[in-house]
Design a protein around this motif. Structure first.
Motif, PDB file in Angstrom:
ATOM      1  N   SER A   1      46.810  75.512  53.661  1.00  0.00           N
ATOM      2  CA  SER A   1      47.905  75.808  52.737  1.00  0.00           C
ATOM      3  C   SER A   1      48.455  74.496  52.182  1.00  0.00           C
ATOM      4  CB  SER A   1      49.027  76.551  53.464  1.00  0.00           C
ATOM      5  OG  SER A   1      49.669  75.684  54.395  1.00  0.00           O
ATOM      6  N   LEU A   2      49.235  74.599  51.120  1.00  0.00           N
ATOM      7  CA  LEU A   2      49.901  73.400  50.598  1.00  0.00           C
ATOM      8  C   LEU A   2      50.800  72.778  51.659  1.00  0.00           C
ATOM      9  CD1 LEU A   2      50.855  74.445  46.954  1.00  0.00           C
ATOM     10  CD2 LEU A   2      49.309  72.602  47.622  1.00  0.00           C
ATOM     11  N   ASP A   3      51.495  73.610  52.432  1.00  0.00           N
ATOM     12  CA  ASP A   3      52.376  73.096  53.490  1.00  0.00           C
ATOM     13  C   ASP A   3      51.594  72.287  54.514  1.00  0.00           C
ATOM     14  OD1 ASP A   3      54.787  74.182  52.522  1.00  0.00           O
ATOM     15  OD2 ASP A   3      54.405  76.098  53.517  1.00  0.00           O
ATOM     16  N   GLN A   4      50.431  72.789  54.917  1.00  0.00           N
ATOM     17  CA  GLN A   4      49.626  72.083  55.915  1.00  0.00           C
ATOM     18  C   GLN A   4      49.133  70.739  55.376  1.00  0.00           C
ATOM     19  OE1 GLN A   4      46.971  75.447  56.400  1.00  0.00           O
ATOM     20  NE2 GLN A   4      47.501  75.551  58.585  1.00  0.00           N
ATOM     21  N   ILE A   5      48.681  70.712  54.144  1.00  0.00           N
ATOM     22  CA  ILE A   5      48.198  69.456  53.554  1.00  0.00           C
ATOM     23  C   ILE A   5      49.360  68.491  53.344  1.00  0.00           C
ATOM     24  CG2 ILE A   5      47.069  68.401  51.532  1.00  0.00           C
ATOM     25  CD1 ILE A   5      45.203  69.911  53.508  1.00  0.00           C
ATOM     26  N   ALA A   6      50.512  69.005  52.958  1.00  0.00           N
ATOM     27  CA  ALA A   6      51.686  68.141  52.786  1.00  0.00           C
ATOM     28  C   ALA A   6      52.028  67.441  54.100  1.00  0.00           C
ATOM     29  CB  ALA A   6      52.877  68.957  52.281  1.00  0.00           C
ATOM     30  N   ILE A   7      52.044  68.191  55.182  1.00  0.00           N
ATOM     31  CA  ILE A   7      52.358  67.603  56.486  1.00  0.00           C
ATOM     32  C   ILE A   7      51.302  66.573  56.881  1.00  0.00           C
ATOM     33  CG2 ILE A   7      52.507  68.104  58.963  1.00  0.00           C
ATOM     34  CD1 ILE A   7      53.799  70.831  58.104  1.00  0.00           C
ATOM     35  N   ALA A   8      50.033  66.920  56.722  1.00  0.00           N
ATOM     36  CA  ALA A   8      48.947  66.030  57.149  1.00  0.00           C
ATOM     37  C   ALA A   8      48.826  64.787  56.280  1.00  0.00           C
ATOM     38  CB  ALA A   8      47.622  66.786  57.156  1.00  0.00           C
ATOM     39  N   SER A   9      49.207  64.890  54.997  1.00  0.00           N
ATOM     40  CA  SER A   9      49.037  63.760  54.078  1.00  0.00           C
ATOM     41  C   SER A   9      50.301  62.928  53.901  1.00  0.00           C
ATOM     42  CB  SER A   9      48.587  64.258  52.701  1.00  0.00           C
ATOM     43  OG  SER A   9      49.631  65.004  52.076  1.00  0.00           O
ATOM     44  N   GLY A  10      51.439  63.479  54.307  1.00  0.00           N
ATOM     45  CA  GLY A  10      52.707  62.786  54.098  1.00  0.00           C
ATOM     46  C   GLY A  10      53.230  62.924  52.681  1.00  0.00           C
TER      47      GLY A  10
ATOM     48  N   THR B   1      54.720  65.539  49.485  1.00  0.00           N
ATOM     49  CA  THR B   1      55.541  66.741  49.410  1.00  0.00           C
ATOM     50  C   THR B   1      54.726  67.892  48.818  1.00  0.00           C
ATOM     51  OG1 THR B   1      56.373  66.328  47.173  1.00  0.00           O
ATOM     52  CG2 THR B   1      57.620  65.331  49.014  1.00  0.00           C
ATOM     53  N   VAL B   2      55.144  69.104  49.122  1.00  0.00           N
ATOM     54  CA  VAL B   2      54.504  70.277  48.544  1.00  0.00           C
ATOM     55  C   VAL B   2      54.626  70.219  47.024  1.00  0.00           C
ATOM     56  CG1 VAL B   2      54.620  72.800  48.341  1.00  0.00           C
ATOM     57  CG2 VAL B   2      54.788  71.717  50.588  1.00  0.00           C
ATOM     58  N   SER B   3      55.764  69.744  46.539  1.00  0.00           N
ATOM     59  CA  SER B   3      55.978  69.623  45.091  1.00  0.00           C
ATOM     60  C   SER B   3      54.972  68.658  44.458  1.00  0.00           C
ATOM     61  CB  SER B   3      57.412  69.143  44.816  1.00  0.00           C
ATOM     62  OG  SER B   3      57.614  68.972  43.439  1.00  0.00           O
ATOM     63  N   ASP B   4      54.747  67.520  45.111  1.00  0.00           N
ATOM     64  CA  ASP B   4      53.763  66.550  44.597  1.00  0.00           C
ATOM     65  C   ASP B   4      52.365  67.166  44.565  1.00  0.00           C
ATOM     66  OD1 ASP B   4      55.648  64.540  44.257  1.00  0.00           O
ATOM     67  OD2 ASP B   4      55.208  63.591  46.187  1.00  0.00           O
ATOM     68  N   LEU B   5      52.002  67.869  45.633  1.00  0.00           N
ATOM     69  CA  LEU B   5      50.685  68.494  45.691  1.00  0.00           C
ATOM     70  C   LEU B   5      50.544  69.576  44.621  1.00  0.00           C
ATOM     71  CD1 LEU B   5      50.326  68.754  49.550  1.00  0.00           C
ATOM     72  CD2 LEU B   5      49.004  67.272  48.038  1.00  0.00           C
ATOM     73  N   SER B   6      51.578  70.376  44.446  1.00  0.00           N
ATOM     74  CA  SER B   6      51.549  71.423  43.419  1.00  0.00           C
ATOM     75  C   SER B   6      51.397  70.820  42.031  1.00  0.00           C
ATOM     76  CB  SER B   6      52.828  72.258  43.464  1.00  0.00           C
ATOM     77  OG  SER B   6      52.908  72.978  44.652  1.00  0.00           O
TER      78      SER B   6
ATOM     79  N   PRO C   1      44.520  56.775  43.008  1.00  0.00           N
ATOM     80  CA  PRO C   1      43.460  56.812  44.022  1.00  0.00           C
ATOM     81  C   PRO C   1      43.992  56.914  45.455  1.00  0.00           C
ATOM     82  CG  PRO C   1      42.932  55.176  42.368  1.00  0.00           C
ATOM     83  CD  PRO C   1      44.330  55.669  42.074  1.00  0.00           C
ATOM     84  N   GLU C   2      45.089  56.244  45.761  1.00  0.00           N
ATOM     85  CA  GLU C   2      45.658  56.305  47.117  1.00  0.00           C
ATOM     86  C   GLU C   2      46.099  57.724  47.452  1.00  0.00           C
ATOM     87  OE1 GLU C   2      46.879  55.765  50.870  1.00  0.00           O
ATOM     88  OE2 GLU C   2      45.619  54.417  49.709  1.00  0.00           O
ATOM     89  N   THR C   3      46.649  58.427  46.467  1.00  0.00           N
ATOM     90  CA  THR C   3      47.065  59.814  46.691  1.00  0.00           C
ATOM     91  C   THR C   3      45.859  60.690  46.980  1.00  0.00           C
ATOM     92  OG1 THR C   3      48.949  59.501  45.218  1.00  0.00           O
ATOM     93  CG2 THR C   3      48.329  61.770  45.706  1.00  0.00           C
ATOM     94  N   LEU C   4      44.788  60.503  46.214  1.00  0.00           N
ATOM     95  CA  LEU C   4      43.557  61.252  46.459  1.00  0.00           C
ATOM     96  C   LEU C   4      43.031  60.965  47.856  1.00  0.00           C
ATOM     97  CD1 LEU C   4      41.318  63.141  45.543  1.00  0.00           C
ATOM     98  CD2 LEU C   4      40.170  61.148  44.536  1.00  0.00           C
ATOM     99  N   ASN C   5      43.075  59.708  48.261  1.00  0.00           N
ATOM    100  CA  ASN C   5      42.617  59.344  49.611  1.00  0.00           C
ATOM    101  C   ASN C   5      43.445  60.045  50.688  1.00  0.00           C
ATOM    102  OD1 ASN C   5      40.561  57.674  48.726  1.00  0.00           O
ATOM    103  ND2 ASN C   5      41.825  55.843  48.785  1.00  0.00           N
TER     104      ASN C   5
END
Length: 73
Positions: free
Chosen positions: A29-38, A40-45, A55-59
């Motif tokens: 879920s977006l929540d799980q990736i947000a937690i694992a990546s540091g 926010t859900v908003s940034d991922l959305s 590139p750092e965000t993709l990494n």
């Protein structure tokens, strides 16, 4: 039996953002990736909606998904 590759391929063919397709194919879920990546859900959305990121965000996202992204030079 439907595989992750089948799910990913179908998503990409239908025009889904590649990171969204990977996330959904792996069941995160977006929540799980947000937690694992540091991130926010908003940034991922936002990224999944417009597809542009540093590139750092993709990494950080691919690391949270357990894959490695190689950037073209």
């Amino acid at each position: 039996m439907v595989t992750i590759v089948d799910t990913l391929t179908a998503s990409l063919i239908s025009g889904v953002n590649p990171v969204t397709a990977l996330r959904e194919a792996t069941g995160y879920s977006l929540d799980q990736i947000a937690i694992a990546s540091g991130l926010t859900v908003s940034d991922l959305s936002d990224f999944e909606a417009n597809g542009q990121m540093e590139p750092e965000t993709l990494n950080r996202i691919t690391s949270a998904l357990g894959i490695t992204a190689k950037m073209a030079s």
